[in-house]
Design an enzyme around this catalytic site. Sequence first.
Site, PDB file in Angstrom:
ATOM      1  N   ALA A  39       0.807  -1.155   0.223  1.00  0.00           N
ATOM      2  CA  ALA A  39       0.376  -0.077   0.103  1.00  0.00           C
ATOM      3  C   ALA A  39       0.714   1.081  -0.386  1.00  0.00           C
ATOM      4  O   ALA A  39       2.240   1.468   0.150  1.00  0.00           O
ATOM      5  CB  ALA A  39      -1.053   0.113   1.018  1.00  0.00           C
ATOM      6  N   GLY A  80       0.871  -4.874   1.555  1.00  0.00           N
ATOM      7  CA  GLY A  80      -0.586  -5.399   0.533  1.00  0.00           C
ATOM      8  C   GLY A  80      -0.090  -6.018  -0.686  1.00  0.00           C
ATOM      9  O   GLY A  80      -1.362  -6.658  -1.304  1.00  0.00           O
ATOM     10  N   GLU A  98       4.274  -4.385   7.530  1.00  0.00           N
ATOM     11  CA  GLU A  98       2.952  -3.545   8.329  1.00  0.00           C
ATOM     12  C   GLU A  98       3.672  -3.341  10.117  1.00  0.00           C
ATOM     13  O   GLU A  98       3.454  -1.923  10.501  1.00  0.00           O
ATOM     14  CB  GLU A  98       1.502  -4.173   7.835  1.00  0.00           C
ATOM     15  CG  GLU A  98       1.545  -4.214   7.184  1.00  0.00           C
ATOM     16  CD  GLU A  98       2.001  -5.297   6.422  1.00  0.00           C
ATOM     17  OE1 GLU A  98       2.365  -5.509   6.225  1.00  0.00           O
ATOM     18  OE2 GLU A  98       0.819  -5.491   5.530  1.00  0.00           O
ATOM     19  N   GLU A 122      -0.065  -9.374   0.429  1.00  0.00           N
ATOM     20  CA  GLU A 122      -1.827  -9.699   0.137  1.00  0.00           C
ATOM     21  C   GLU A 122      -1.919 -10.160  -0.946  1.00  0.00           C
ATOM     22  O   GLU A 122      -3.441 -11.157  -1.351  1.00  0.00           O
ATOM     23  CB  GLU A 122      -2.544  -8.527   1.378  1.00  0.00           C
ATOM     24  CG  GLU A 122      -1.806  -8.783   2.851  1.00  0.00           C
ATOM     25  CD  GLU A 122      -2.630  -7.517   3.412  1.00  0.00           C
ATOM     26  OE1 GLU A 122      -2.075  -6.286   2.924  1.00  0.00           O
ATOM     27  OE2 GLU A 122      -2.844  -8.015   3.909  1.00  0.00           O
TER      28      GLU A 122
HETATM   29  N1  3HC Z   1       4.275   3.728   0.221  1.00  0.00           N
HETATM   30  C1  3HC Z   1       4.575   4.949  -0.316  1.00  0.00           C
HETATM   31  N2  3HC Z   1       6.163   4.681  -0.469  1.00  0.00           N
HETATM   32  C2  3HC Z   1       6.933   4.177  -0.508  1.00  0.00           C
HETATM   33  C3  3HC Z   1       6.947   3.071  -0.318  1.00  0.00           C
HETATM   34  C4  3HC Z   1       5.519   2.227   0.182  1.00  0.00           C
HETATM   35  N3  3HC Z   1       4.855   1.684   0.675  1.00  0.00           N
HETATM   36  N4  3HC Z   1       7.950   1.693   0.214  1.00  0.00           N
HETATM   37  C5  3HC Z   1       8.561   2.800  -0.903  1.00  0.00           C
HETATM   38  N5  3HC Z   1       8.377   4.453  -0.693  1.00  0.00           N
HETATM   39  C6  3HC Z   1       9.307   5.650  -1.521  1.00  0.00           C
HETATM   40  C7  3HC Z   1       9.865   5.782   0.168  1.00  0.00           C
HETATM   41  O1  3HC Z   1       9.307   6.596   0.492  1.00  0.00           O
HETATM   42  C8  3HC Z   1      11.070   6.188  -1.168  1.00  0.00           C
HETATM   43  O2  3HC Z   1      10.113   7.478  -1.830  1.00  0.00           O
HETATM   44  P1  3HC Z   1      11.537   9.004  -2.009  1.00  0.00           P
HETATM   45  O3  3HC Z   1      12.099   7.791  -2.836  1.00  0.00           O
HETATM   46  O4  3HC Z   1      10.521  10.121  -2.651  1.00  0.00           O
HETATM   47  O5  3HC Z   1      11.754   9.019  -0.613  1.00  0.00           O
HETATM   48  C9  3HC Z   1      10.775   5.320  -2.242  1.00  0.00           C
HETATM   49  O6  3HC Z   1       9.471   4.616  -2.194  1.00  0.00           O
HETATM   50  C10 3HC Z   1      12.437   4.300  -2.182  1.00  0.00           C
HETATM   51  O7  3HC Z   1      12.430   3.660  -1.291  1.00  0.00           O
HETATM   52  P2  3HC Z   1      13.710   3.094  -0.102  1.00  0.00           P
HETATM   53  O8  3HC Z   1      14.262   4.332  -0.354  1.00  0.00           O
HETATM   54  O9  3HC Z   1      12.591   2.349   0.644  1.00  0.00           O
HETATM   55  O10 3HC Z   1      14.344   2.396  -1.188  1.00  0.00           O
HETATM   56  P3  3HC Z   1      14.253   0.745  -1.195  1.00  0.00           P
HETATM   57  O11 3HC Z   1      15.453   0.313  -2.627  1.00  0.00           O
HETATM   58  O12 3HC Z   1      15.424   1.419  -0.620  1.00  0.00           O
HETATM   59  O13 3HC Z   1      14.164   0.321  -1.012  1.00  0.00           O
HETATM   60  C11 3HC Z   1      11.110  -0.834  -0.277  1.00  0.00           C
HETATM   61  C12 3HC Z   1      12.705  -0.496  -1.456  1.00  0.00           C
HETATM   62  C13 3HC Z   1      12.136  -2.217  -0.276  1.00  0.00           C
HETATM   63  C14 3HC Z   1      10.393  -1.346  -1.342  1.00  0.00           C
HETATM   64  C15 3HC Z   1      11.182   0.358   0.898  1.00  0.00           C
HETATM   65  O14 3HC Z   1      11.219   1.256   0.061  1.00  0.00           O
HETATM   66  C16 3HC Z   1      10.257  -0.781   2.024  1.00  0.00           C
HETATM   67  O15 3HC Z   1      10.634  -1.705   2.560  1.00  0.00           O
HETATM   68  N6  3HC Z   1       9.276  -0.112   2.225  1.00  0.00           N
HETATM   69  C17 3HC Z   1       8.321  -0.126   2.857  1.00  0.00           C
HETATM   70  C18 3HC Z   1       7.437  -0.543   2.686  1.00  0.00           C
HETATM   71  C19 3HC Z   1       5.864  -0.915   3.305  1.00  0.00           C
HETATM   72  O16 3HC Z   1       6.396  -1.175   4.271  1.00  0.00           O
HETATM   73  N7  3HC Z   1       4.859  -1.420   2.809  1.00  0.00           N
HETATM   74  C20 3HC Z   1       3.661  -1.977   3.868  1.00  0.00           C
HETATM   75  C21 3HC Z   1       2.738  -1.682   3.333  1.00  0.00           C
HETATM   76  S1  3HC Z   1       1.525  -1.167   4.463  1.00  0.00           S
HETATM   77  C22 3HC Z   1       0.779  -2.042   3.827  1.00  0.00           C
HETATM   78  O17 3HC Z   1      -0.178  -2.860   2.582  1.00  0.00           O
HETATM   79  C23 3HC Z   1      -0.854  -2.382   4.648  1.00  0.00           C
HETATM   80  C24 3HC Z   1      -2.119  -3.311   3.910  1.00  0.00           C
HETATM   81  O18 3HC Z   1      -1.733  -4.060   4.417  1.00  0.00           O
HETATM   82  C25 3HC Z   1      -2.885  -2.952   3.506  1.00  0.00           C
END
Ligand code: 3HC
Length: 703
Positions: free
Chosen positions: A61, A102, A125, A105
Amino acid sequence: MNVGTSDRGGVRILTLENPPVNALSFALCAQLLPLVEAASADERIKGVVFTGASGIFSGGADVNDFSTEPTPETKTIRDVIDAIERSEKIFAAAIDTNALGGAFELALACDYRIGTPRARLSFPEIQLGLLPGAGGTQRLPRLVDVQEALQIMLKATRLTAEEALAKGILDRVGDDAVETAIAVIGDGRKRRLSERKAILPKGVVPQALPFIVSQAHKMVPPEGKGGYAAHKLVDAVEAAVTLSFKHGLAREFRLFDELVRSKPSMALRHVFFAERALSKIPGLAGAHATNVAQAAVIGGGTMGTGIAICFADAGIAVTVVEPVDEQVERAKQTIFGMYAHQVQRGRLTQEEAWTRGRSVRFTDDYGELKECDLVVEAVFESMDVKKDVFAKLDAVVKPGGLLASNTSTLDIDEIATATKRPAQVLGMHFFAPANIMKLLEIVRGKATSTDALATAFAVGKKMRKVAVLSGNAFGFIGNRMLFDYAREAVFLAEEGVPPYRVDAAMKAFGFPMGPFAMFDLSGVDVSWHIARARPDVMTGRTKIVDRLYEMKRLGQKTGAGYYRYDKSKGGGREPIRDASVEALFAQEAERAGVAQRSNVSDDEIVQRCVYALINQGAALLEQGIALRPGDEDIVYVYGYGFPPHDGGPMWYADEVGVKSVYDAILHFRETLGAHWQPARLLEEIARSGGTFAAYEAKEPAHA
Ligand code: 3HC
Ligand code: NAI
């Protein structure tokens, strides 16, 4: 942002294209949903493959969406999954690299999951104070057993393709996941997880479920101490076993919705974005980072050894200059012991450990540093010694080579005067133990070039550090704020609050250790030296630090400091209350005329220590030493154990209300003394009813 569509022999391929991580934003889901519905209605289509563009399936997400209020028109991953669930077509997820949250999922809602060997699946999450809220807590326990599902979600385990295949989460692994998915759909059938029952661990009877659940609740931290989301996650997984799929989903959604709005999750999301904002530095966009192939560390003591390991772990060959043979031996043993331990724990192969160990060389000859791209100095904390080292380095290191100091308190500009290359001089302040702690402060002197900063940031990234830019202030960001925090802790003890009570209150707030245990760990001699060097910053009312120093009560290392330590208990690391130190505080307070108080509450202890951090944090922003409040939060979360679910001191200030913090500081000024002077920026924000988060949106002061 787009969803690519193409057909291959009766299979529709839907490609998520939403750079940089193909996040399943509300907007992308609004595009995806009608495409899933159209494929489901298309008689020529047997099945659908989801895949991601640019070498990543999806990061899940869009975390930004959680701060916007959905409208009835908003489409989410849940809507897409519902459409898959209603469809009679066969769905497959073709996963290259990350399928997170997500996106995992979405894959679980498919009938088949295919990964490339680089596929990585996880539910991050919990790190955002959330739970998987698009069916993950209900579907995963129908694929692996409840206990395993709980572990994967509570620990945010990053499953490799191999592990996911072994657990049956992936059905196949192939170099071309899309091709394999198309083939699988060809002979496939519908396999909805929603039609299965949740799986209990082997040999566990249904009556034992309450036991599994209560064990899981016990495993995670208490709700107020970082475990808020974890307990809700356990509740959601319990629902997967006790309720129907439909009711379990409804329960999961309710719990997710509560979490999205919860303070801990908002704070953790702030930490997520603040960390990613760190490298966005005004004026650095066009800077050129030099590739660092050869590095050196000067001084093979505590810090030098740890920094050398950081280079070796980052794949950068490093030469350590250490003139004292005993120190060289100790450093080699530390490095050898550390890698042997990693091999034992299965974190490194023997071969990799050898390679890394061999990439660290020792010498006492500066002449061997000619070809170094970056040198990090970690000798004694003395300006004369450091200047001498920098002059020698300037004479031997090739032009353009960067010279960095790991000093904790000394002036980078003054160190730079010992060289003819001030543009290539900067601070790289590691935290002890350097090879473990993630925080790195990169200190910009007045002449430091943007290329030098860019190089230091690139090296920090290779070392997997969280690098924060700081201006050249005494103590930089972290320690400068800490000095004020420490001052209040000592002042409280001078007023008659025993050190153990100050520590207990700060631990109850969420710090892993209290200030006095921390002083004992870093060494009372360190505080003594700093107080002598900068009495203006380390303001003291009594001579308590001098007394302890004279008594050689230097902390853990001498078996006594503010506490006693007993080698037979907890390896000599467990602080034991010492009445003689409390008596010493009373004596010194009487001598200095500090009134004793008997009515200090735990709230006052926390407010004085934490508000001291906030006030200095505001002053550093005002002076342009720190770029953003979020940078200071990251320094505190990663460097000093500030509870992440409170977001860092500046985020916490917003939570409490900047006006309340300001009013409390005015009250402290009145009752405790003029050292409680509110920072101008704090006053401004309080008066305007603003927040530090809003300040973040402004142009940073320090460019
Ligand atoms: N949502 C919004 N922005 C995101 C994102 C996400 N899920 N994941 C990454 N980004 C953005 C970062 O903010 C960053 O933005 P910027 O360039 O403007 O600063 C850009 O993407 C690159 O991110 P990283 O610098 O972290 O890049 P890496 O290549 O080092 O890592 C990644 C990539 C492994 C995907 C890492 O970003 C990560 O772990 N992201 C978090 C993923 C996450 O937590 N997902 C779960 C979301 S909650 C969910 O899905 C709820 C569901 O259950 C309903
Ligand atoms: P240390 O005393 O453990 O190590 C210093 C080493 O430098 C010794 O091995 C000494 O032999 C060597 N040395 C001294 N002069 C030298 C020279 N001219 N050339 C080469 N080697 C020389 O000290 P520590 O704790 O490692 O600290 C080093 C620096 O790191 C200091 O500036 C300190 O302020 C800073 N620092 C220390 C932290 C800590 O927690 N110990 C944390 C962050 C920074």
